[in-house]
Scaffold this active site. Structure first.
Site, PDB file in Angstrom:
ATOM      1  CB  ALA A  78      -3.579  30.754 -21.474  1.00 40.05           C
ATOM      2  CB  VAL A  79      -0.979  30.558 -16.532  1.00 35.19           C
ATOM      3  CG1 VAL A  79       0.549  30.830 -15.768  1.00 35.19           C
ATOM      4  CG2 VAL A  79      -2.016  31.616 -15.851  1.00 35.19           C
ATOM      5  CD  GLU A 133     -19.459  30.773 -21.912  1.00 35.85           C
ATOM      6  OE1 GLU A 133     -18.490  31.356 -22.583  1.00 35.85           O
ATOM      7  OE2 GLU A 133     -20.493  31.148 -21.708  1.00 35.85           O
ATOM      8  CG  ASN A 179      -9.419  23.167 -18.664  1.00 32.23           C
ATOM      9  OD1 ASN A 179      -8.847  22.701 -17.701  1.00 32.23           O
ATOM     10  ND2 ASN A 179      -8.989  24.369 -19.334  1.00 32.23           N
ATOM     11  CE1 TYR A 184     -11.514  31.202 -15.002  1.00 28.16           C
ATOM     12  CE2 TYR A 184     -11.657  29.245 -15.810  1.00 28.16           C
ATOM     13  CZ  TYR A 184     -11.380  30.557 -15.959  1.00 28.16           C
ATOM     14  OH  TYR A 184     -10.837  30.788 -16.976  1.00 28.16           O
TER      15      TYR A 184
HETATM   16  C1  COA Z   1      -6.417  27.294 -15.232  1.00 27.91           C
HETATM   17  C2  COA Z   1      -5.147  28.583 -15.082  1.00 27.91           C
HETATM   18  C3  COA Z   1      -5.491  29.801 -15.732  1.00 27.91           C
HETATM   19  C4  COA Z   1      -4.881  28.548 -13.577  1.00 27.91           C
HETATM   20  O1  COA Z   1      -3.868  29.529 -13.719  1.00 27.91           O
HETATM   21  P1  COA Z   1      -2.683  29.335 -12.307  1.00 27.91           P
HETATM   22  O2  COA Z   1      -1.863  30.774 -12.522  1.00 27.91           O
HETATM   23  O3  COA Z   1      -1.666  28.130 -12.280  1.00 27.91           O
HETATM   24  O4  COA Z   1      -3.818  29.458 -11.197  1.00 27.91           O
HETATM   25  P2  COA Z   1      -3.032  30.133  -9.714  1.00 27.91           P
HETATM   26  O5  COA Z   1      -2.034  29.740  -9.355  1.00 27.91           O
HETATM   27  O6  COA Z   1      -3.629  31.620  -9.696  1.00 27.91           O
HETATM   28  O7  COA Z   1      -3.947  29.191  -8.765  1.00 27.91           O
HETATM   29  C5  COA Z   1      -5.063  29.794  -7.914  1.00 27.91           C
HETATM   30  C6  COA Z   1      -5.855  28.599  -7.265  1.00 27.91           C
HETATM   31  O8  COA Z   1      -6.622  27.894  -8.251  1.00 27.91           O
HETATM   32  C7  COA Z   1      -6.613  26.410  -8.054  1.00 27.91           C
HETATM   33  N1  COA Z   1      -5.663  25.764  -9.148  1.00 27.91           N
HETATM   34  C8  COA Z   1      -5.013  26.244  -9.909  1.00 27.91           C
HETATM   35  N2  COA Z   1      -4.581  25.362 -11.020  1.00 27.91           N
HETATM   36  C9  COA Z   1      -5.042  24.047 -10.355  1.00 27.91           C
HETATM   37  C10 COA Z   1      -4.671  22.731 -10.710  1.00 27.91           C
HETATM   38  N3  COA Z   1      -4.019  22.496 -11.949  1.00 27.91           N
HETATM   39  N4  COA Z   1      -5.369  22.084 -10.167  1.00 27.91           N
HETATM   40  C11 COA Z   1      -5.975  22.150  -9.094  1.00 27.91           C
HETATM   41  N5  COA Z   1      -6.423  23.262  -8.716  1.00 27.91           N
HETATM   42  C12 COA Z   1      -5.626  24.364  -9.381  1.00 27.91           C
HETATM   43  C13 COA Z   1      -5.717  26.295  -6.735  1.00 27.91           C
HETATM   44  O9  COA Z   1      -6.494  26.280  -5.693  1.00 27.91           O
HETATM   45  C14 COA Z   1      -4.798  27.388  -6.467  1.00 27.91           C
HETATM   46  O10 COA Z   1      -4.318  27.836  -5.453  1.00 27.91           O
HETATM   47  P3  COA Z   1      -3.165  27.231  -4.874  1.00 27.91           P
HETATM   48  O11 COA Z   1      -1.983  27.005  -5.900  1.00 27.91           O
HETATM   49  O12 COA Z   1      -2.728  28.077  -3.619  1.00 27.91           O
HETATM   50  O13 COA Z   1      -3.366  25.790  -4.377  1.00 27.91           O
HETATM   51  C15 COA Z   1      -4.051  27.594 -15.862  1.00 27.91           C
HETATM   52  O14 COA Z   1      -3.744  26.182 -15.220  1.00 27.91           O
HETATM   53  C16 COA Z   1      -4.033  27.737 -17.439  1.00 27.91           C
HETATM   54  O15 COA Z   1      -3.615  28.547 -17.997  1.00 27.91           O
HETATM   55  N6  COA Z   1      -4.545  26.448 -17.859  1.00 27.91           N
HETATM   56  C17 COA Z   1      -4.579  26.341 -19.560  1.00 27.91           C
HETATM   57  C18 COA Z   1      -5.399  27.423 -20.193  1.00 27.91           C
HETATM   58  C19 COA Z   1      -6.943  27.205 -19.377  1.00 27.91           C
HETATM   59  O16 COA Z   1      -7.332  26.042 -18.958  1.00 27.91           O
HETATM   60  N7  COA Z   1      -7.560  28.426 -19.290  1.00 27.91           N
HETATM   61  C20 COA Z   1      -8.569  28.465 -18.571  1.00 27.91           C
HETATM   62  C21 COA Z   1      -9.813  28.342 -19.487  1.00 27.91           C
HETATM   63  S1  COA Z   1     -10.043  29.297 -21.060  1.00 27.91           S
END
Ligand code: COA
Length: 156
Positions: free
Chosen positions: A78-79, A111, A116, A123
């Protein structure tokens, strides 16, 4: 905000903050299962890694992975909302992927909740394929999408 983050292994006293992030950012609507004690167990365990990205003394992002002999399992990632789309999720996954390759693991499974969609896209961008739906994966009441990525030395 897009300042640099410091990546490193979590310390035992990070467990509470990580557990609360899991409750608020991943487990919404479910019974809180990643409690402080459970996170502490993974921080201390020899078969798991908990990695954090820190910004200004706070945890901006974290990930928890368990390593089996041949397959690793991403338990949590998570971020915090204000730190998203700045590459932190990708950096944490790169760290854990490199660790998995060093450990001789050849596949990472994970998973996510089926609704989501942002995480599914994230991923997929990192090279994970969809394996299928697992009914009742979350506490018997919600389905998961299972994804998997095969590793090779050149892919981290
Ligand atoms: C999913 C999550 C971990 C992504 O983390 P992040 O640090 O924002 O992701 P990054 O900045 O490393 O993104 C890498 C690439 O993934 C894709 N991506 C990330 N978030 C995205 C979004 N909301 N919609 C579409 N593409 C997305 C993009 O291609 C992105 O590259 P870009 O920004 O250059 O376009 C974050 O949104 C999160 O914590 N969500 C809530 C918790 C969760 O869902 N955890 C995962 C399941 S347990």
């Amino acid at each position: 905000m897009s300042e640099l983050a410091t990546l490193g292994l979590a310390r035992v006293n990070d467990a509470r903050e990580i557990a609360e992030m899991s409750r608020d950012l991943v487990e919404q609507g479910l019974t809180w299962s990643w409690t402080q004690a459970r996170v502490q167990h993974f921080i201390s365990g020899p078969e798991s890694s908990v990695v954090v990205a820190r910004r200004e003394q706070h945890i901006a992002a974290f990930a928890i992975m368990h390593f089996g002999d041949e397959v690793a399992h991403l338990n949590l990632l998570a971020v915090a909302p204000e730190h998203r789309r700045q590459g932190l999720g990708r950096q944490l996954m790169r760290w854990l992927t490199e660790t998995a390759i060093e450990a001789g693991v050849f596949r990472i499974n994970l998973e996510l909740r089926t609704r989501n969609e942002p995480a599914r896209i994230f991923y997929e961008r990192l090279g994970f394929d969809e394996l299928g739906i697992v009914q009742g994966y979350y506490q018997g009441r919600e389905a998961a999408l299972r994804m998997s990525r095969r590793l090779a030395k050149s892919q981290s």
